[in-house]
Design a protein around this motif. Structure first.
Motif, PDB file in Angstrom:
ATOM      1  N   GLY A   1       0.767  -1.237   0.000  1.00 20.92           N
ATOM      2  CA  GLY A   1       0.000   0.000   0.000  1.00 20.92           C
ATOM      3  C   GLY A   1       0.794   1.281   0.000  1.00 20.92           C
ATOM      4  N   TYR A   2       2.105   1.189  -0.133  1.00 15.88           N
ATOM      5  CA  TYR A   2       2.936   2.387  -0.169  1.00 15.88           C
ATOM      6  C   TYR A   2       3.071   2.930  -1.587  1.00 15.88           C
ATOM      7  CZ  TYR A   2       4.414   1.599   4.638  1.00 15.88           C
ATOM      8  OH  TYR A   2       4.423   1.442   5.999  1.00 15.88           O
ATOM      9  N   ARG A   3       3.215   4.228  -1.692  1.00  8.99           N
ATOM     10  CA  ARG A   3       3.655   4.853  -2.943  1.00  8.99           C
ATOM     11  C   ARG A   3       5.171   4.803  -2.890  1.00  8.99           C
ATOM     12  NH1 ARG A   3       4.577  10.495  -4.933  1.00  8.99           N
ATOM     13  NH2 ARG A   3       3.952  10.533  -7.130  1.00  8.99           N
ATOM     14  N   VAL A   4       5.762   4.066  -3.799  1.00 12.52           N
ATOM     15  CA  VAL A   4       7.189   3.773  -3.705  1.00 12.52           C
ATOM     16  C   VAL A   4       7.973   4.671  -4.659  1.00 12.52           C
ATOM     17  CG1 VAL A   4       8.944   1.990  -3.890  1.00 12.52           C
ATOM     18  CG2 VAL A   4       6.646   1.383  -3.119  1.00 12.52           C
ATOM     19  N   ILE A   5       8.988   5.322  -4.107  1.00 11.94           N
ATOM     20  CA  ILE A   5       9.918   6.127  -4.908  1.00 11.94           C
ATOM     21  C   ILE A   5      11.151   5.267  -5.126  1.00 11.94           C
ATOM     22  CG2 ILE A   5      11.090   8.329  -5.168  1.00 11.94           C
ATOM     23  CD1 ILE A   5       8.064   8.565  -4.727  1.00 11.94           C
ATOM     24  N   LEU A   6      11.396   4.908  -6.381  1.00 12.92           N
ATOM     25  CA  LEU A   6      12.489   4.011  -6.730  1.00 12.92           C
ATOM     26  C   LEU A   6      13.718   4.827  -7.089  1.00 12.92           C
ATOM     27  CD1 LEU A   6      10.340   1.944  -9.252  1.00 12.92           C
ATOM     28  CD2 LEU A   6      10.723   1.375  -6.849  1.00 12.92           C
ATOM     29  N   THR A   7      14.791   4.669  -6.333  1.00 13.78           N
ATOM     30  CA  THR A   7      16.019   5.396  -6.666  1.00 13.78           C
ATOM     31  C   THR A   7      17.160   4.421  -6.915  1.00 13.78           C
ATOM     32  OG1 THR A   7      16.969   5.651  -4.442  1.00 13.78           O
ATOM     33  CG2 THR A   7      15.254   7.210  -5.086  1.00 13.78           C
ATOM     34  N   ALA A   8      17.992   4.752  -7.877  1.00 19.50           N
ATOM     35  CA  ALA A   8      19.180   3.972  -8.226  1.00 19.50           C
ATOM     36  C   ALA A   8      19.899   4.728  -9.329  1.00 19.50           C
ATOM     37  CB  ALA A   8      18.817   2.560  -8.689  1.00 19.50           C
ATOM     38  N   ARG A   9      21.121   4.309  -9.613  1.00 23.19           N
ATOM     39  CA  ARG A   9      21.870   4.966 -10.689  1.00 23.19           C
ATOM     40  C   ARG A   9      21.377   4.533 -12.068  1.00 23.19           C
ATOM     41  NH1 ARG A   9      27.841   3.382  -8.935  1.00 23.19           N
ATOM     42  NH2 ARG A   9      26.686   1.446  -8.626  1.00 23.19           N
ATOM     43  N   ARG A  10      20.905   3.295 -12.180  1.00 19.82           N
ATOM     44  CA  ARG A  10      20.506   2.768 -13.483  1.00 19.82           C
ATOM     45  C   ARG A  10      19.058   3.154 -13.796  1.00 19.82           C
ATOM     46  NH1 ARG A  10      22.814  -3.301 -12.692  1.00 19.82           N
ATOM     47  NH2 ARG A  10      21.692  -3.017 -10.725  1.00 19.82           N
ATOM     48  N   LYS A  11      18.936   4.248 -14.527  1.00 13.49           N
ATOM     49  CA  LYS A  11      17.627   4.832 -14.809  1.00 13.49           C
ATOM     50  C   LYS A  11      16.722   3.869 -15.554  1.00 13.49           C
ATOM     51  CE  LYS A  11      15.524   8.897 -16.999  1.00 13.49           C
ATOM     52  NZ  LYS A  11      15.790  10.108 -17.830  1.00 13.49           N
ATOM     53  N   ASP A  12      17.271   3.134 -16.522  1.00 10.26           N
ATOM     54  CA  ASP A  12      16.438   2.229 -17.313  1.00 10.26           C
ATOM     55  C   ASP A  12      15.816   1.135 -16.458  1.00 10.26           C
ATOM     56  OD1 ASP A  12      19.023   1.203 -16.892  1.00 10.26           O
ATOM     57  OD2 ASP A  12      18.883  -0.124 -18.638  1.00 10.26           O
ATOM     58  N   ARG A  13      16.562   0.646 -15.471  1.00 11.41           N
ATOM     59  CA  ARG A  13      16.071  -0.421 -14.600  1.00 11.41           C
ATOM     60  C   ARG A  13      14.910   0.068 -13.736  1.00 11.41           C
ATOM     61  NH1 ARG A  13      19.514  -4.684 -13.025  1.00 11.41           N
ATOM     62  NH2 ARG A  13      20.842  -5.331 -14.763  1.00 11.41           N
ATOM     63  N   ILE A  14      15.056   1.222 -13.125  1.00 10.18           N
ATOM     64  CA  ILE A  14      13.993   1.689 -12.233  1.00 10.18           C
ATOM     65  C   ILE A  14      12.771   2.165 -13.021  1.00 10.18           C
ATOM     66  CG2 ILE A  14      15.425   2.177 -10.216  1.00 10.18           C
ATOM     67  CD1 ILE A  14      15.508   5.107 -11.062  1.00 10.18           C
ATOM     68  N   GLU A  15      12.992   2.655 -14.230  1.00  7.53           N
ATOM     69  CA  GLU A  15      11.845   3.022 -15.064  1.00  7.53           C
ATOM     70  C   GLU A  15      11.045   1.784 -15.444  1.00  7.53           C
ATOM     71  OE1 GLU A  15      13.525   5.246 -18.291  1.00  7.53           O
ATOM     72  OE2 GLU A  15      13.316   7.171 -17.233  1.00  7.53           O
ATOM     73  N   ALA A  16      11.750   0.694 -15.753  1.00  4.58           N
ATOM     74  CA  ALA A  16      11.065  -0.554 -16.093  1.00  4.58           C
ATOM     75  C   ALA A  16      10.301  -1.098 -14.890  1.00  4.58           C
ATOM     76  CB  ALA A  16      12.079  -1.592 -16.594  1.00  4.58           C
ATOM     77  N   LEU A  17      10.910  -1.015 -13.713  1.00  7.83           N
ATOM     78  CA  LEU A  17      10.244  -1.485 -12.501  1.00  7.83           C
ATOM     79  C   LEU A  17       9.031  -0.620 -12.176  1.00  7.83           C
ATOM     80  CD1 LEU A  17      10.038  -3.323 -10.053  1.00  7.83           C
ATOM     81  CD2 LEU A  17      11.768  -1.907  -8.906  1.00  7.83           C
ATOM     82  N   ALA A  18       9.157   0.681 -12.331  1.00  5.74           N
ATOM     83  CA  ALA A  18       8.027   1.576 -12.083  1.00  5.74           C
ATOM     84  C   ALA A  18       6.872   1.253 -13.028  1.00  5.74           C
ATOM     85  CB  ALA A  18       8.460   3.028 -12.252  1.00  5.74           C
ATOM     86  N   ALA A  19       7.185   0.976 -14.294  1.00  8.53           N
ATOM     87  CA  ALA A  19       6.145   0.624 -15.263  1.00  8.53           C
ATOM     88  C   ALA A  19       5.459  -0.680 -14.869  1.00  8.53           C
ATOM     89  CB  ALA A  19       6.756   0.511 -16.662  1.00  8.53           C
ATOM     90  N   GLU A  20       6.261  -1.643 -14.422  1.00  3.14           N
ATOM     91  CA  GLU A  20       5.713  -2.934 -13.968  1.00  3.14           C
ATOM     92  C   GLU A  20       4.747  -2.742 -12.804  1.00  3.14           C
ATOM     93  OE1 GLU A  20       7.297  -6.252 -10.927  1.00  3.14           O
ATOM     94  OE2 GLU A  20       8.696  -5.814 -12.567  1.00  3.14           O
ATOM     95  N   LEU A  21       5.148  -1.948 -11.824  1.00  2.02           N
ATOM     96  CA  LEU A  21       4.321  -1.736 -10.643  1.00  2.02           C
ATOM     97  C   LEU A  21       3.062  -0.936 -10.970  1.00  2.02           C
ATOM     98  CD1 LEU A  21       7.122  -1.007  -8.012  1.00  2.02           C
ATOM     99  CD2 LEU A  21       5.771  -3.094  -8.264  1.00  2.02           C
ATOM    100  N   THR A  22       3.210   0.053 -11.830  1.00  2.00           N
ATOM    101  CA  THR A  22       2.060   0.856 -12.233  1.00  2.00           C
ATOM    102  C   THR A  22       1.045   0.009 -12.979  1.00  2.00           C
ATOM    103  OG1 THR A  22       3.435   2.858 -12.369  1.00  2.00           O
ATOM    104  CG2 THR A  22       1.322   2.891 -13.541  1.00  2.00           C
ATOM    105  N   GLU A  23       1.535  -0.854 -13.853  1.00  2.00           N
ATOM    106  CA  GLU A  23       0.643  -1.739 -14.607  1.00  2.00           C
ATOM    107  C   GLU A  23      -0.123  -2.674 -13.672  1.00  2.00           C
ATOM    108  OE1 GLU A  23       0.837  -4.961 -18.314  1.00  2.00           O
ATOM    109  OE2 GLU A  23       2.607  -3.786 -17.777  1.00  2.00           O
ATOM    110  N   ALA A  24       0.509  -3.026 -12.548  1.00  2.00           N
ATOM    111  CA  ALA A  24      -0.128  -3.905 -11.568  1.00  2.00           C
ATOM    112  C   ALA A  24      -1.075  -3.149 -10.641  1.00  2.00           C
ATOM    113  CB  ALA A  24       0.942  -4.626 -10.746  1.00  2.00           C
ATOM    114  N   GLY A  25      -1.215  -1.846 -10.864  1.00  2.00           N
ATOM    115  CA  GLY A  25      -2.147  -1.058 -10.075  1.00  2.00           C
ATOM    116  C   GLY A  25      -1.545  -0.390  -8.857  1.00  2.00           C
ATOM    117  N   HIS A  26      -0.224  -0.374  -8.762  1.00  2.00           N
ATOM    118  CA  HIS A  26       0.447   0.247  -7.623  1.00  2.00           C
ATOM    119  C   HIS A  26       0.966   1.631  -8.004  1.00  2.00           C
ATOM    120  CE1 HIS A  26       0.041  -3.632  -5.839  1.00  2.00           C
ATOM    121  NE2 HIS A  26       0.941  -4.205  -6.610  1.00  2.00           N
TER     122      HIS A  26
END
Length: 260
Positions: A36-61
């Motif tokens: 239930g958290y709004r998660v802020i994903l931070t890391a140096r590898r922008k492509d990786r966290i963008e892909a993860l954010a898209a995955e989570l958003t698609e899942a309704g998070h």
């Protein structure tokens, strides 16, 4: 799972996860988002966290990527200033380099490990502590290691860095006594992820695999993420000061059951 201890009426609590591009960080982001958290994903590898954010958003998070190097103090300060609020900080960014003995280790490797495992934790914690305190119910998580509690040959630099992370958590807890912020330290033992050992052995896949040889079930990133999420979602008055989690096969840093 209990109701989130950090949820003001009508607001979604925000959790910042450093090193969220892979391994334990990515797994923790997934589990906190599911909790239930709004998660802020931070890391140096922008492509990786963008892909993860898209995955989570698609899942309704709710998930937002933010490219960040925690060793860059100015960048961390800019990041902190961009947030409206922060309820949870998971200091996960870290890593090991090399297994050389103290007598021949490269100081540059030690410096790099200290920068991310210790100074990175310091930067993120200092920058976000005002927001965590202002939330009225903040949580700082320091992901240390059993290396921060006991040493072993060939681990001098990493052990020193993780001892530093352990001391940050222990000291911060004392200094914040009476404030509305919990300080949780999670110290994993043997965890098998796709990158940790490979990075430590400078890309040598064979040496990395040998770390887990004969160990039936080392911990996974999901195991550790589950532990982190459980600790964070305890009722507000419950502080998990230090939780050591190992696979059953590992009795200590230097005693591991291996099957032939």
């Amino acid at each position: 799972m209990n109701a989130l201890p950090h949820t003001p009426a009508g607001e979604t609590p925000i959790a910042v996860v450093t090193g969220a591009s892979s391994g334990i960080g990515a797994a923790t982001a997934r589990q906190l988002a599911a909790a239930g958290y709004r998660v802020i994903l931070t890391a140096r590898r922008k492509d990786r966290i963008e892909a993860l954010a898209a995955e989570l958003t698609e899942a309704g998070h709710e998930a937002v990527p933010y490219a960040l190097d925690v060793t860059d103090r100015a960048a961390v300060a800019t990041f902190a200033a961009s947030l409206d609020r922060c309820d949870v900080l998971v200091n996960n960014a870290g890593g090991a380099l090399g297994t050389e003995p103290v007598s021949s280790a490269d100081p540059a490797d030690w410096r790099a490990m200290f920068e991310v495992n210790v100074i990175g934790v310091l930067h993120a914690t200092q920058a976000l502590l005002p927001a965590l305190t202002a939330s009225g119910d903040g949580t700082v998580v320091v992901l240390s290691s059993t290396a921060g509690l006991a040493t072993y040959e060939g681990g001098g630099g990493y052990v020193a860095a993780k001892h530093g992370a352990h001391v940050i958590a222990e000291t911060l807890r004392l200094e914040l006594s009476g404030q509305p912020v919990r300080v949780i330290e999670i110290a994993p033992g043997m965890v098998k992820t796709a990158e940790f050992a490979v990075t430590r052995f400078r890309g040598d896949e064979e040496k990395a695999a040998s770390v887990y040889a004969g160990v039936a079930e080392p911990l996974t990133a999901d195991d550790v993420a589950d532990t982190i999420t459980w600790a964070i979602t305890r009722p507000s008055h419950v502080n998990v000061d230090l939780l050591v989690v190992r696979p059953r096969a590992q009795a200590s840093n230097y005693k591991v059951h291996r099957e032939s």
